[in-house]
Design a protein around this motif. Structure first.
Motif, PDB file in Angstrom:
ATOM      1  N   ALA A   1     -11.557 -16.025  44.229  1.00 52.16           N
ATOM      2  CA  ALA A   1     -12.942 -16.434  44.472  1.00 52.16           C
ATOM      3  C   ALA A   1     -13.126 -16.823  45.937  1.00 52.16           C
ATOM      4  CB  ALA A   1     -13.321 -17.596  43.562  1.00 52.16           C
ATOM      5  N   LEU A   2     -12.066 -17.303  46.573  1.00 60.04           N
ATOM      6  CA  LEU A   2     -12.157 -17.703  47.966  1.00 60.04           C
ATOM      7  C   LEU A   2     -12.447 -16.507  48.868  1.00 60.04           C
ATOM      8  CD1 LEU A   2     -12.014 -20.022  49.967  1.00 60.04           C
ATOM      9  CD2 LEU A   2      -9.536 -19.649  50.120  1.00 60.04           C
ATOM     10  N   ARG A   3     -11.830 -15.365  48.581  1.00 62.90           N
ATOM     11  CA  ARG A   3     -12.094 -14.147  49.363  1.00 62.90           C
ATOM     12  C   ARG A   3     -13.561 -13.750  49.231  1.00 62.90           C
ATOM     13  NH1 ARG A   3      -9.464  -9.501  51.398  1.00 62.90           N
ATOM     14  NH2 ARG A   3     -10.670  -7.597  51.144  1.00 62.90           N
ATOM     15  N   LYS A   4     -14.058 -13.751  47.992  1.00 56.08           N
ATOM     16  CA  LYS A   4     -15.470 -13.405  47.763  1.00 56.08           C
ATOM     17  C   LYS A   4     -16.382 -14.409  48.452  1.00 56.08           C
ATOM     18  CE  LYS A   4     -15.036  -9.919  44.916  1.00 56.08           C
ATOM     19  NZ  LYS A   4     -15.365  -8.572  45.223  1.00 56.08           N
ATOM     20  N   PHE A   5     -16.002 -15.692  48.381  1.00 51.55           N
ATOM     21  CA  PHE A   5     -16.810 -16.719  49.024  1.00 51.55           C
ATOM     22  C   PHE A   5     -16.887 -16.479  50.530  1.00 51.55           C
ATOM     23  CE2 PHE A   5     -17.255 -20.867  51.111  1.00 51.55           C
ATOM     24  CZ  PHE A   5     -18.476 -21.256  50.597  1.00 51.55           C
ATOM     25  N   TYR A   6     -15.751 -16.156  51.155  1.00 45.05           N
ATOM     26  CA  TYR A   6     -15.729 -15.854  52.590  1.00 45.05           C
ATOM     27  C   TYR A   6     -16.630 -14.667  52.894  1.00 45.05           C
ATOM     28  CZ  TYR A   6     -14.229 -13.541  56.835  1.00 45.05           C
ATOM     29  OH  TYR A   6     -14.236 -12.889  58.044  1.00 45.05           O
ATOM     30  N   LEU A   7     -16.447 -13.585  52.152  1.00 47.73           N
ATOM     31  CA  LEU A   7     -17.221 -12.374  52.422  1.00 47.73           C
ATOM     32  C   LEU A   7     -18.717 -12.610  52.226  1.00 47.73           C
ATOM     33  CD1 LEU A   7     -14.870  -9.747  50.749  1.00 47.73           C
ATOM     34  CD2 LEU A   7     -15.317 -10.012  53.204  1.00 47.73           C
ATOM     35  N   PHE A   8     -19.085 -13.256  51.116  1.00 44.16           N
ATOM     36  CA  PHE A   8     -20.496 -13.519  50.875  1.00 44.16           C
ATOM     37  C   PHE A   8     -21.075 -14.490  51.904  1.00 44.16           C
ATOM     38  CE2 PHE A   8     -19.788 -12.181  46.305  1.00 44.16           C
ATOM     39  CZ  PHE A   8     -20.582 -11.048  46.405  1.00 44.16           C
TER      40      PHE A   8
END
Length: 182
Positions: free
Chosen positions: A66-73
């Motif tokens: 979820a951290l990767r998605k959070f960074y990208l978003f």
């Protein structure tokens, strides 16, 4: 990434000013910004390549990060907000100039172009990575929550831009009528 973005905006602005013939003889600007670009770029690249290697690696847990998605978003949302806000300020300034209205914030055309181009590249690149990630791995529940938050934020940004643009346009038209320039 923030250091890289600032350096690219400042370097692009400096290049545009030099091409426009309005530049000052300040050779320190490109040297300082190139240093910022190299340090920020190297730092971001090390961690980004590490994150990419983990995501593409054999550990399935990384696909559900979820951290990767959070960074990208976060990057996509911030870049979109910055690009759209800068475009709004630029268009507002141009409309006020066109209608000869003296009220409202002025805008530096070259700086605005530099910001919009830089943010559009960030927005596009990270959006592309998001699409590729989505094709590669099914979305976990936490990732879906981050995506929903992003969707709400982008919808809110769009609504704010439309309402602000409409308000600014009406304000410019009213001021233009009041000043007798329309």
């Amino acid at each position: 990434l923030l250091m890289v973005s600032i350096a690219v905006v400042n370097l692009l602005n400096w290049i545009l000013v030099q091409l426009g013939g309005g530049g000052t003889d300040s050779s320190a600007v490109p040297i300082l910004e190139l240093a910022r670009l190299m340090v920020g770029g190297a730092t971001w690249l090390v961690f980004w390549l590490w994150a990419e290697r983990l995501f593409r690696g054999p550990v399935e847990e990384e696909l559900e990060s979820a951290l990767r998605k959070f960074y990208l978003f976060t990057v996509v949302c911030t870049a979109a907000l910055t690009a759209l806000t800068t475009a709004w300020l630029l268009l507002s300034s141009l409309l006020r100039e066109l209608l000869e209205v003296q009220d409202g914030p002025g805008g530096d055309l070259l700086r605005a172009i530099s910001i919009i181009v830089t943010m559009a590249v960030l927005w596009g690149y990270h959006g592309l990575v998001l699409r590729q990630d989505t094709r590669r791995a099914a979305e976990s529940e936490r990732q879906a929550g981050v995506r929903r938050l992003y969707s709400y934020l982008i919808a809110g940004i769009g609504l704010a831009v439309v309402l602000t643009g409409l308000g600014g346009t009406l304000s410019a038209l009213i001021l233009s009528l009041e000043q007798g320039t329309f």
